[in-house]
Design an enzyme around this catalytic site. Structure first.
Site, PDB file in Angstrom:
ATOM      1  N   CYS A  36      56.457  20.695   2.427  1.00  0.00           N
ATOM      2  CA  CYS A  36      55.991  19.721   3.415  1.00  0.00           C
ATOM      3  C   CYS A  36      54.463  19.725   3.550  1.00  0.00           C
ATOM      4  O   CYS A  36      53.789  19.310   2.626  1.00  0.00           O
ATOM      5  CB  CYS A  36      56.725  19.973   4.725  1.00  0.00           C
ATOM      6  SG  CYS A  36      56.907  18.471   5.664  1.00  0.00           S
TER       7      CYS A  36
ATOM      8  N   GLU B  96      63.983  26.015   3.557  1.00  0.00           N
ATOM      9  CA  GLU B  96      64.126  27.311   4.243  1.00  0.00           C
ATOM     10  C   GLU B  96      64.929  27.182   5.528  1.00  0.00           C
ATOM     11  O   GLU B  96      65.378  28.170   6.087  1.00  0.00           O
ATOM     12  CB  GLU B  96      62.743  27.933   4.501  1.00  0.00           C
ATOM     13  CG  GLU B  96      61.923  27.339   5.639  1.00  0.00           C
ATOM     14  CD  GLU B  96      61.242  25.996   5.312  1.00  0.00           C
ATOM     15  OE1 GLU B  96      61.485  25.446   4.230  1.00  0.00           O
ATOM     16  OE2 GLU B  96      60.468  25.512   6.168  1.00  0.00           O
TER      17      GLU B  96
ATOM     18  N   HIS C  51      62.267  20.851   4.123  1.00  0.00           N
ATOM     19  CA  HIS C  51      62.263  22.280   4.473  1.00  0.00           C
ATOM     20  C   HIS C  51      63.542  22.970   3.993  1.00  0.00           C
ATOM     21  O   HIS C  51      64.489  23.091   4.769  1.00  0.00           O
ATOM     22  CB  HIS C  51      62.123  22.435   5.989  1.00  0.00           C
ATOM     23  CG  HIS C  51      60.783  22.036   6.493  1.00  0.00           C
ATOM     24  ND1 HIS C  51      59.736  22.920   6.617  1.00  0.00           N
ATOM     25  CD2 HIS C  51      60.302  20.833   6.864  1.00  0.00           C
ATOM     26  CE1 HIS C  51      58.670  22.284   7.058  1.00  0.00           C
ATOM     27  NE2 HIS C  51      58.988  21.012   7.216  1.00  0.00           N
TER      28      HIS C  51
HETATM   29  N1  GLN Z   1      53.340  15.816   9.250  1.00  0.00           N
HETATM   30  C1  GLN Z   1      52.776  17.055   8.788  1.00  0.00           C
HETATM   31  C2  GLN Z   1      51.407  16.802   8.138  1.00  0.00           C
HETATM   32  O1  GLN Z   1      51.057  15.705   7.832  1.00  0.00           O
HETATM   33  C3  GLN Z   1      53.704  17.784   7.830  1.00  0.00           C
HETATM   34  C4  GLN Z   1      54.973  18.150   8.541  1.00  0.00           C
HETATM   35  C5  GLN Z   1      55.657  19.388   8.066  1.00  0.00           C
HETATM   36  O2  GLN Z   1      55.088  20.231   7.384  1.00  0.00           O
HETATM   37  N2  GLN Z   1      56.882  19.537   8.518  1.00  0.00           N
HETATM   38  O3  GLN Z   1      50.716  17.709   7.927  1.00  0.00           O
END
Ligand code: GLN
Length: 203
Positions: free
Chosen positions: A91, A179, A177
């Site tokens: 992410c 995890e 995610h």
């Molecule tokens: N929206 C976050 C960003 O732009 C990422 C979200 C996440 O890591 N769950 O950094």
């Protein structure tokens, strides 16, 4: 017994550690988890692979690039120097690799757009198909980014046919995610490349 680092800036770091232990049991290897907070932790740890968890990429950039930690620029440096170094970035971690904003080249060829599925209320669980296997997992997409471009054959995870996980060399970047789900397949991929990566790309 490979040392696996987890960047301790934000995100579900403990869940990543549990997923790594689950993966190591399945692969029948022992791993040692090293918590990475500062550049000193990186230098002291003899790492075979690194996990960059999610979080808020803007905050992670600030804290991880701060004079007192400097952990992110050092990781970028390592990846540029050792292109086969294994990294699992989830992410916000994937956002950082695609757009390191450190004045150097992106670390991934894939392009990502932040928050592309919507705002926090639009976060969701989706069934992720793992390429080349029958496995699928119900995974959390939390204010998730989206790949807007990926290189050919780099897709390793798909949501309704759309690539949500890619692999370039030993860099695994996921917009979700794993995890926080039952599967440890992506952590197994990381560990497999960590133990087979005998080309000197440990640090
Ligand atoms: N929206 C976050 C960003 O732009 C990422 C979200 C996440 O890591 N769950 O950094």
């Amino acid at each position: 017994m490979p040392n696996i680092g987890i960047v301790m800036l934000q995100g579900s770091r403990e869940a990543h550690a549990q997923a790594l232990y689950q993966a190591s049991k399945l692969l029948k290897i022992n791993v040692v988890i090293k918590e990475l907070r500062t550049v000193g932790d990186l230098n002291d740890s003899d790492l075979a692979a690194v996990v960059i968890p999610g979080g808020e990429s803007t905050t992670m950039r600030k804290v991880g690039g701060h004079e007192g930690t400097k952990i992110l620029p050092e990781i970028y440096k390592i990846i540029r120097k050792k292109p086969f170094f294994p990294v699992l970035a989830t992410c916000a971690g994937a956002i950082l690799l695609a757009d390191p904003q450190d004045g150097g080249e992106p670390l991934l060829q894939a392009k990502v757009e932040r928050n592309a599925f919507g705002r926090q209320v639009d976060s969701f669980f989706g069934e992720v198909q793992v390429a080349g296997s029958n496995e699928s997992a119900n995974c959390a997409f939390i204010r998730a980014p989206r790949f807007t471009a990926v290189s050919e054959n780099s897709g390793i995870a798909f949501l309704k046919g759309e690539p949500v996980g890619i692999r370039e060399k030993n860099l695994i970047a996921l917009t979700f995610h794993p995890e926080l789900s039952e599967t440890s397949i992506f952590h197994e991929m990381l560990l497999s490349s960590a133990i087979s990566n005998t080309g000197g790309d440990q640090i």
